[in-house]
Design an enzyme around this catalytic site. Structure first.
Site, short mmCIF file in Angstrom:
data_model
loop_
_atom_site.label_atom_id
_atom_site.label_comp_id
_atom_site.label_asym_id
_atom_site.label_seq_id
_atom_site.Cartn_x
_atom_site.Cartn_y
_atom_site.Cartn_z
N CYS A 213 0.95 -1.14 0.06
CA CYS A 213 -0.07 0.08 0.01
C CYS A 213 0.73 1.38 0.01
CB CYS A 213 -0.94 0.09 1.28
SG CYS A 213 -0.64 -1.19 2.57
N THR A 214 2.14 1.16 0.57
CA THR A 214 2.98 2.32 0.49
C THR A 214 3.38 2.64 -0.87
OG1 THR A 214 3.71 1.70 2.86
CG2 THR A 214 5.10 3.33 1.66
#
Lengths: 432, 181
Positions: free
Chosen positions: A215-216
């Protein structure tokens, strides 16, 4: 064959007086700590110089150092395996290679270089994978030294050497010396297959490869690495669907670099370069020549001590941390009982040819000394009976009624797993 | 050459073992045969001889995604368990409305990447995936719009989930019909 031609042309040169003056200081007389079996003088020299056959796996950063060290300490029959070709970026530390060698196989060039430089030493190269070779090949060596950069290759050679051990043949036990470096850190260890802890025993000590939360990468990139991972993990499969990313293909790396650079610009991140891109996707840790030299020296020192019994060898794990000063620590890494390679129990079982799989399972459950519940059975090539998942249970259920002898040949192995077993149990089946 | 052999303990002949089965293979057998699949999870092996590649179908019986069926592909490589299995959501058309799954089928679950350890097993992965459908996590979004909605307006998010599972479209993205009959 070509050995004679390559040894500086002068056969006489192979052994000039005092060639081994310094090494002989150690081999000519026993010391207070030498092994009782040490045969000072001609006995040990003859073994080292005309009988001992050693295999070096990897002719890269560590391999080049190892080959040179072995040749200069008196090993004369050296084999080397490497599957790689020489890249220009290798030349700063892999000193057996020159600019003209770029693109050629490392094993072959390294072997020729050593033979040219050190008279009387025979180096036999193999350009290919360790997996190409069978048990008979590995059986011919007294010792194996690894200078590898991959976990997978280490696991393979470790398992191969552990499985090679035949209780009726002392020659089948090949000491494995494993060296490894990562930047300023390194390790050298001595593995005596089935006796000491093996490579697989220590698998959980490995640093895991750096991975960033997906997700980063997708939403909040902050580092150049995030942009590169975004390109390789998310964009590549989206754009190219099923085409596999080849990290050795400059065109593929080029595409990733371009894509990551655009992403970095969008998020105002600096530092995406071609070499970083390659480094991140191939998980490259910069190699340091001096770390390689220290670890290779340690490995060859162990090989020399084991081959000659001239001194006590490493027991069994040496680690070097050169990040802050020079720190080293030696300890005995212990064998793991539940190691999938050297641990686990093995049982010989003699059963009748009429026994069904069901009956065999019943016997395993009833056997007091093993105490297993719900065993699942397989051979190297097929599943015999699986307790779960339901699809495989259903599929293998008809086997319960079949005779074991229809599924397993005499002398073959059955791998048994069960939640109550630490890892697995190997059954060697004999029919009576 | 050092006399190593004398160090070898006297083991009986049973110690002879030469399994041609790799460590990864045995580990996968162990993991699979010890799976505790609840009624909401089902594995499917398209080639039962190949234990390294299979699909997992999750049909949540509670929570916001109740009534849907979600298919994931699980691919294990020979370096397992040093490396985690690769998991992707493989709906036909691959569209699923979930804050932690993007429209390409990538899944954001920590134990599949940065927090993977060899002591974890396939059961942990399956339980982790199941958990995503019970507790979608708005803090680690892959589908930013879905996460935004979940954070701001739970009612609307719930509505969108239902709509997406019926095969509706949200903000111009057409989702796959995933409801089980």
């Amino acid at each position: 064959m070509a050995t004679e031609v390559l040894t500086n042309g002068d056969a006489q040169a192979a052994d000039w007086p005092d060639r081994y003056y310094h090494v002989d200081q150690i081999l000519d007389r026993p010391g207070p700590r030498t092994d009782p079996s040490f045969m000072a003088g001609d006995g040990v020299k003859d073994f080292l110089r005309s009988q001992c056959k050693i295999l070096v796996i990897g002719a890269g950063g560590l391999g080049c150092e190892i080959l040179a060290n072995l040749a200069l300490s008196g090993f004369k029959d050296i084999h080397v395996i490497d599957m790689d070709t020489i890249d220009i970026s290798n030349l700063n530390r892999q000193f057996l290679f020159r600019p003209k060698d770029v693109g050629k196989p490392k094993a072959i060039v390294a072997a020729e270089f050593i033979m040219n430089r050190v008279p009387g030493v025979k180096v036999t190269p193999y350009y290919g994978k360790i997996q190409d070779k069978d048990d008979d090949y590995y059986m011919q060596f007294n010792l194996v030294i690894c200078g590898l950069d991959s976990v997978e290759a280490r696991r393979w050679i470790n398992a191969t050497l552990v499985n090679l051990v035949d209780p009726e043949n002392p020659e089948s036990l090949k000491p494995l010396i494993d060296g490894g470096t990562e930047g300023f850190k390194g390790q050298a260890r001595v593995i005596l297959p089935t006796i000491t802890s093996c490579y697989e025993c220590s698998l959980d000590m490995l640093n895991k490869p750096t991975a960033f939360p997906i997700c980063t990468i997708a939403n909040t990139p902050r580092l150049p690495e995030h942009c590169i991972e975004w390109a390789s993990v998310l964009e590549w499969p989206r754009v190219f669907q099923d085409k596999k990313l080849d990290t050795d293909d400059p065109e593929h790396i080029g595409w990733l670099y371009k894509t990551a650079l655009a992403r970095a610009k969008e998020f105002k991140i600096e530092g995406v370069t071609w070499s970083l891109t390659q480094g991140v996707v191939k998980n490259i840790i910069p190699a340091i020549a001096s770390t390689n030299a220290i670890i290779a020296a340690s490995c060859c020192n162990e090989a020399f001590k084991i081959a000659t019994s001239s001194a006590a060898y490493l027991n069994n794990y040496f680690m070097l941390i050169g990040t802050d000063g020079v720190y080293s620590y030696t300890f005995e890494h212990e064998k793991r009982e539940d190691c999938p390679v050297c641990g686990g129990e093995a049982l010989d079982i003699s059963i009748s040819r009429d026994w069904t799989v069901d009956r065999l399972i019943e016997m395993l459950i009833e056997k007091q000394d093993i105490q297993i519940k719900k065993p699942s059975l397989s051979t190297a090539t097929k599943q015999i009976y699986f307790q779960a998942p339901p699809q495989l249970e259903e599929l293998t259920r008809p086997n319960l009624e079949k005779k074991v002898s229809e599924l397993v040949e005499d002398g073959d192995h059955i791998t048994v797993t069960a939640s109550s077993l630490p890892f697995n149990l190997t059954l060697r089946v004999k029919y009576v | 050459m050092i006399k190593i052999w004398s160090m070898k303990k006297n083991e009986d002949a049973a110690a002879k073992r030469k399994p041609k089965t790799s460590a990864a293979q045995i580990r996968v057998q162990k993991d699979l045969t010890e799976l505790e699949l609840s009624s909401t999870m089902k594995t499917h092996f398209s080639d039962p001889a190949d234990l390294l590649n299979f699909t997992l179908t999750i049909t949540p019986d509670e929570g916001m995604y109740k009534g849907g069926a979600f298919v994931f592909s699980v691919n294990i490589n020979t370096n397992y368990p040093h490396e985690p299995p690769k998991v992707k959501c493989t709906q036909t058309g691959r569209q699923i409305y979930h804050p932690n799954v993007d429209l390409e089928g990538n899944v954001c679950l920590n134990i599949l990447r940065e927090d993977w350890k060899p002591v974890l097993n396939l059961n942990s992965v399956l339980v982790g995936l199941q958990y995503l459908f019970l507790e979608p996590n708005a803090d680690d979004p892959l589908n930013k719009e879905a996460a935004e909605e979940l954070r701001k307006n739970r009612e609307q998010f719930l509505h969108n989930v239902k709509l997406s599972m019926r095969g509706g479209s949200i903000r111009g993205v057409q989702y796959d019909r995933l409801l089980v009959q």
